[in-house]
Design an enzyme around this catalytic site. Structure first.
Site, PDB file in Angstrom:
ATOM      1  N   ASP A  57      14.100  -1.608   2.473  1.00  0.00           N
ATOM      2  CA  ASP A  57      14.700  -1.728   3.798  1.00  0.00           C
ATOM      3  C   ASP A  57      15.611  -2.958   3.811  1.00  0.00           C
ATOM      4  OD1 ASP A  57      15.314  -1.586   6.493  1.00  0.00           O
ATOM      5  OD2 ASP A  57      13.254  -1.561   7.183  1.00  0.00           O
ATOM      6  N   ARG A  64      -0.299   7.396   7.132  1.00  0.00           N
ATOM      7  CA  ARG A  64      -0.127   7.447   5.677  1.00  0.00           C
ATOM      8  C   ARG A  64      -0.519   8.805   5.109  1.00  0.00           C
ATOM      9  NH1 ARG A  64       0.823   2.302   3.646  1.00  0.00           N
ATOM     10  NH2 ARG A  64      -0.107   0.566   4.761  1.00  0.00           N
ATOM     11  N   GLU A  89       8.322   1.529  -5.636  1.00  0.00           N
ATOM     12  CA  GLU A  89       8.263   1.067  -4.244  1.00  0.00           C
ATOM     13  C   GLU A  89       8.393   2.271  -3.320  1.00  0.00           C
ATOM     14  OE1 GLU A  89       7.330  -0.846  -1.935  1.00  0.00           O
ATOM     15  OE2 GLU A  89       8.680  -2.570  -2.028  1.00  0.00           O
ATOM     16  N   ASP A  90       7.779   2.193  -2.149  1.00  0.00           N
ATOM     17  CA  ASP A  90       7.901   3.289  -1.195  1.00  0.00           C
ATOM     18  C   ASP A  90       9.251   3.266  -0.479  1.00  0.00           C
ATOM     19  OD1 ASP A  90       7.275   0.992   0.276  1.00  0.00           O
ATOM     20  OD2 ASP A  90       5.869   2.000   1.614  1.00  0.00           O
ATOM     21  N   LYS A 101       0.810  -1.189   0.000  1.00  0.00           N
ATOM     22  CA  LYS A 101       0.000   0.000   0.000  1.00  0.00           C
ATOM     23  C   LYS A 101       0.856   1.257   0.000  1.00  0.00           C
ATOM     24  CE  LYS A 101      -3.674  -1.990   2.836  1.00  0.00           C
ATOM     25  NZ  LYS A 101      -4.358  -1.890   4.132  1.00  0.00           N
ATOM     26  N   LYS A 106      16.702   2.680   2.409  1.00  0.00           N
ATOM     27  CA  LYS A 106      17.171   2.611   3.798  1.00  0.00           C
ATOM     28  C   LYS A 106      18.110   1.425   3.927  1.00  0.00           C
ATOM     29  CE  LYS A 106      14.751   1.531   7.773  1.00  0.00           C
ATOM     30  NZ  LYS A 106      13.580   1.658   8.641  1.00  0.00           N
TER      31      LYS A 106
END
Length: 182
Positions: A109, A171, A105-106, A49, A137
């Protein structure tokens, strides 16, 4: 530092990237993407999401013709660290065979979720496959995955806002903030 203390917001947040900084960086990413995909159509694959705001702004900022599809993968649940188990919850509706695919992609990680998605998509024989992430990240990276376009790079910290969440909260924030004490 901002303290969010409502029934749904009970964390201290420190601004990391403002809405203006995010918009500027998306504009720069769009220019890079337009240069690299000149004369071709892109199939943007948004990872739900968290990437929904990012992909909406990115697709509007690019001049290159683009279509969009969505996948949904899960690895976090309600935890703040990846479980390492990747679950496909929503698959693509369009074929990517022989198409130029840009995964949006947000955050990258651990790299586990994105590497799993990348492998799945490569097996579907796209003409090309590149990856664009808003946040790279690196502190908890378990596997190296090639990222072609990076909005912002950071070492560590749990972040929320601009689509990124903590247990589905935050969000809606226009800025990206670091959650203090997580």
């Amino acid at each position: 530092m901002t303290t969010m203390n409502t029934p749904n917001r009970q964390h201290s947040l420190a601004p990391l990237y403002t809405a203006q900084q995010i918009a500027q960086r998306i504009s720069e990413l769009a220019e890079e993407i337009d240069r690299d995909y000149r004369g071709r159509e892109i199939l943007m694959v948004a990872v739900l999401k968290g990437s929904f705001l990012f992909v909406a702004d990115l697709i509007r900022a690019t001049k290159t013709p683009a279509v969009i599809d969505f996948v949904r993968l899960a690895s976090y649940g309600s935890a703040t660290q990846s479980s390492g188990i990747i679950e496909l919850r929503k698959d693509l509706e369009m074929s990517i065979k022989d198409r130029d695919v840009l995964v949006v992609e947000d955050i990258v990680d651990s790299g586990l979720t994105l590497e799993s998605l990348r492998t799945m998509l490569l097996n579907r024989q796209p003409a090309s496959l590149r990856i664009c992430t808003l946040i790279d990240k690196k502190a908890h990276r378990v596997t190296e995955v090639p990222v072609d376009y990076v909005g912002f790079a950071m070492d560590d910290g749990f972040i929320v806002g601009y689509g990124l969440d903590l247990d589905e909260r935050y969000r809606d924030l226009p800025d990206i903030c670091v959650v203090q004490g997580v």
